[in-house]
Motif scaffolding. Sequence first.
Motif, PDB file in Angstrom:
ATOM      1  N   ARG A 402       0.783  -1.107  -0.153  1.00  0.00           N
ATOM      2  CA  ARG A 402      -0.081   0.034  -0.112  1.00  0.00           C
ATOM      3  C   ARG A 402       0.987   1.180  -0.068  1.00  0.00           C
ATOM      4  NH1 ARG A 402      -2.617  -3.690  -0.349  1.00  0.00           N
ATOM      5  NH2 ARG A 402      -4.636  -4.419   0.668  1.00  0.00           N
ATOM      6  N   ARG A 413       4.749   1.031   1.608  1.00  0.00           N
ATOM      7  CA  ARG A 413       5.032   0.117   2.782  1.00  0.00           C
ATOM      8  C   ARG A 413       4.629  -1.353   2.159  1.00  0.00           C
ATOM      9  NH1 ARG A 413       0.398  -0.304   6.975  1.00  0.00           N
ATOM     10  NH2 ARG A 413      -0.224   1.901   7.039  1.00  0.00           N
ATOM     11  N   GLU A 448       3.569   8.431   6.521  1.00  0.00           N
ATOM     12  CA  GLU A 448       2.697   7.293   6.791  1.00  0.00           C
ATOM     13  C   GLU A 448       1.518   7.749   7.522  1.00  0.00           C
ATOM     14  OE1 GLU A 448       1.798   3.677   8.649  1.00  0.00           O
ATOM     15  OE2 GLU A 448       3.537   4.144   7.175  1.00  0.00           O
ATOM     16  N   ASN A 449       1.313   8.849   8.169  1.00  0.00           N
ATOM     17  CA  ASN A 449       0.320   9.135   8.865  1.00  0.00           C
ATOM     18  C   ASN A 449      -0.655   9.442   7.643  1.00  0.00           C
ATOM     19  OD1 ASN A 449       1.276   8.952  11.385  1.00  0.00           O
ATOM     20  ND2 ASN A 449       1.608  11.206  11.584  1.00  0.00           N
ATOM     21  N   LEU A 451      -0.912   8.020   4.744  1.00  0.00           N
ATOM     22  CA  LEU A 451      -1.241   6.766   4.012  1.00  0.00           C
ATOM     23  C   LEU A 451      -2.556   6.230   5.003  1.00  0.00           C
ATOM     24  CD1 LEU A 451      -1.083   4.581   2.219  1.00  0.00           C
ATOM     25  CD2 LEU A 451       0.942   3.798   3.510  1.00  0.00           C
ATOM     26  N   GLN A 452      -2.023   5.936   6.357  1.00  0.00           N
ATOM     27  CA  GLN A 452      -2.668   5.205   7.254  1.00  0.00           C
ATOM     28  C   GLN A 452      -4.355   6.191   7.150  1.00  0.00           C
ATOM     29  OE1 GLN A 452      -2.016   2.374   8.856  1.00  0.00           O
ATOM     30  NE2 GLN A 452      -4.348   2.451   8.941  1.00  0.00           N
ATOM     31  N   ALA A 453      -4.262   7.187   7.270  1.00  0.00           N
ATOM     32  CA  ALA A 453      -5.559   8.029   7.183  1.00  0.00           C
ATOM     33  C   ALA A 453      -6.344   7.544   6.021  1.00  0.00           C
ATOM     34  CB  ALA A 453      -5.541   9.555   7.206  1.00  0.00           C
ATOM     35  N   LYS A 454      -5.932   7.328   4.804  1.00  0.00           N
ATOM     36  CA  LYS A 454      -6.424   7.004   3.549  1.00  0.00           C
ATOM     37  C   LYS A 454      -7.049   5.617   3.702  1.00  0.00           C
ATOM     38  CE  LYS A 454      -4.844  10.526   0.550  1.00  0.00           C
ATOM     39  NZ  LYS A 454      -6.121  11.369   0.661  1.00  0.00           N
ATOM     40  N   LEU A 455      -6.141   4.689   4.235  1.00  0.00           N
ATOM     41  CA  LEU A 455      -6.466   3.554   4.510  1.00  0.00           C
ATOM     42  C   LEU A 455      -7.684   3.363   5.473  1.00  0.00           C
ATOM     43  CD1 LEU A 455      -2.873   1.409   4.651  1.00  0.00           C
ATOM     44  CD2 LEU A 455      -4.585   1.693   2.477  1.00  0.00           C
ATOM     45  N   ASP A 456      -7.353   3.890   6.552  1.00  0.00           N
ATOM     46  CA  ASP A 456      -8.592   4.145   7.445  1.00  0.00           C
ATOM     47  C   ASP A 456      -9.867   4.323   6.738  1.00  0.00           C
ATOM     48  OD1 ASP A 456      -6.960   3.216   9.425  1.00  0.00           O
ATOM     49  OD2 ASP A 456      -6.583   5.043  10.443  1.00  0.00           O
ATOM     50  N   GLN A 461      -7.341  -2.878   6.022  1.00  0.00           N
ATOM     51  CA  GLN A 461      -6.711  -3.353   7.034  1.00  0.00           C
ATOM     52  C   GLN A 461      -5.217  -3.699   6.549  1.00  0.00           C
ATOM     53  OE1 GLN A 461      -9.876  -6.367   8.302  1.00  0.00           O
ATOM     54  NE2 GLN A 461      -9.322  -5.251  10.431  1.00  0.00           N
TER      55      GLN A 461
END
Length: 494
Positions: A402, A413, A448-449, A451-456, A461
Motif C-alpha cells: 500500500r 510499505r 505514513e500518517n 497513508l494510514q488515514a486514507k487506508l482507515d 486493514q
Amino acid sequence: MMSFFLNLLATVFFCLNSDSPDSQYVTDSSGAEQSKPNLVFILADQWRAQEMGYAGNTQIKTPNLDQFAQESLIFQNSIATLPVCAPWRASFLTGQYPLTHGIFYNDKPLPNEALTLGEIYKNEGYQTGYIGKWHLNGHQRGEDPFSGRDKPVPADRRQGFDYWKVREVTHNYNNSFYFDEKDEKHTWQGYDVFPQTDSAISFISKNRTRPFALVLSYGPPHDPYFSAPDEFKKLYNASQLTLRPNVPEELQDSARRVLAGYYAHATAVDYAFGKLIRALDSLGIADNTLVVFTSEHGDMLLSKGVLKKQRPWDESIQVPLLIRYPKKLGSTSRWIKNPIGTPDLLPTLLGLSDIPIPKTIEGNDFSDDLLKGSDISSDGTLIMLPVPFHEWQFSNGGREYRGIRTVRYTYVRDLQGPWLLYDNQTDPYQLNNLVDNPQFKGLQLELENLLQAKLDERKDQFLPADHYMSQWNYLYDRTDSIRPQDYLMRNRLP
C-alpha cells in the motif's frame, strides 16, 4: 538537427496519409443545441506518462496528442491506483476501489450488480457504446484462468453498453477478432487500432444529434512490442534512442529494442487518435463533447531491470491523462499538478456532465475545481497491490503493498513495514530510497500518517493476499501462490 528532421518527416507522413475529414463527414447544421455533453473516452493499454511529446519527450512522435494537449487539461500526476489491466478498468467504470468491487486480480468477473459508467449514462438518456478490449468478464472458479479471453461477453454482462464491438482480451493486434451485439464473430482487418477507430467514428456520426457516451479501448502499446505496422516501425532506430537513467547498463541494448517497438505502437495509436479527433471536430459537435485520453497503467520498459506493471514506481503507476471540453473548460492548455487516482475519474466526468453521482461511487469529484480553473484539491492518492500475480508473482519477487503518491513524494510499505520513499522532485528516476534515513524521519512519519488515514477511510486493514483471495472465493492462477520460504518467514505467514 537529425532529431528535427525525423520529426519533420513524421509530420509530413501523417499529413500525406491522413484522410480528409471534410470529404467523409457532414457537419451537423440542424441548429439544435444539445445541452447534455457527449463523452468520448479513449483508452490505451500500458502507455506510461513519460512517453509523450507534450510531456517533454523529444524522441517519441505523438503529433496528434501533442496538438490535442494544447487544447486540453493536462494531468501531470494521473496515477493508476492498482497498476494492472482488469483492476484499473473496474475502478474506472465503477468509481470504486479494488477491495470494494473485488477486481484486484486479472481475469476475475466484475459482479453484475456493479453500477458502471455505461449504466449511469444510459439511464440519463445517452446512447452508449464500447469498442475494443473489455477484460472484465473473466472466468468462473475452477475454469482455466484464460478460458474467457476468446469467448463473447453475454448481453447481461456488458454493464450498460449497447453498441458493442468487443474482445475480452487479445494481444494479437493484427487481424484480431471480436464479437458484436449478437455475439457474432468478426475480424478487424489489418492492425486493429485502425478499424476500431473507424467503428468509433461511425458510432459518433450516427449519434451526433443526440447525447452519446463511447469508450474506445485500444490494445497497444501493450506488448508484444514488435507487432506494429512496418511504416511505424521504420520511424524509430533503436540504436539512437536515449533511455531513462534507471535502466541497468547490462540491459540497455534490449531496452532500446523494446522501446523502439513500443514507440511504433504508440505512434500508430497517435495516428488513429488524430483521425478520430478530426472526424469529431468536422461533425460540429466538438465544443459540447468531453474527450478523454488516458491509459490503464504504464510499463517499466526495463527501468529498474523489469518489464510491465504492478510495481509502485512511476514508470508503472503514472499514466497520461488529457481532458478536452471546450464548452466548459475552454480550449487553452492547462496543467493540473495534484494527483488524481483511478476511482476519481468517473465521478469527475459525471460532475462535468451534470449527472448526479451515485452513492456507490467512492472516488472524488474534482469537476468543481476544474471548472473554476484551479488545481484539484488532492493531497495524494492511494496506490496498492493486494495480490501480486503473473509476471510479478511471489516467486518472482512480487509483494503486497500500500502506498501514497503525492505531488512530490512516493511512500510505500509492504507487510514488513516501510519499503520505499522517494522525493520525485529531486530524484525523478527514483534512484535514492530514503526509507529509514534519519534525515527524513519527519517526512516519513508525515507520509505514513497520510497513508494510514486514507487506508482507515477505505477500511483497508492491509492483510496478506490469501485473505482477499479467500474473501472473494478466488483461486490463484498457475504458480502465482508459490512463495519462497524466506518470504513466508519474513512476513510470518502460515
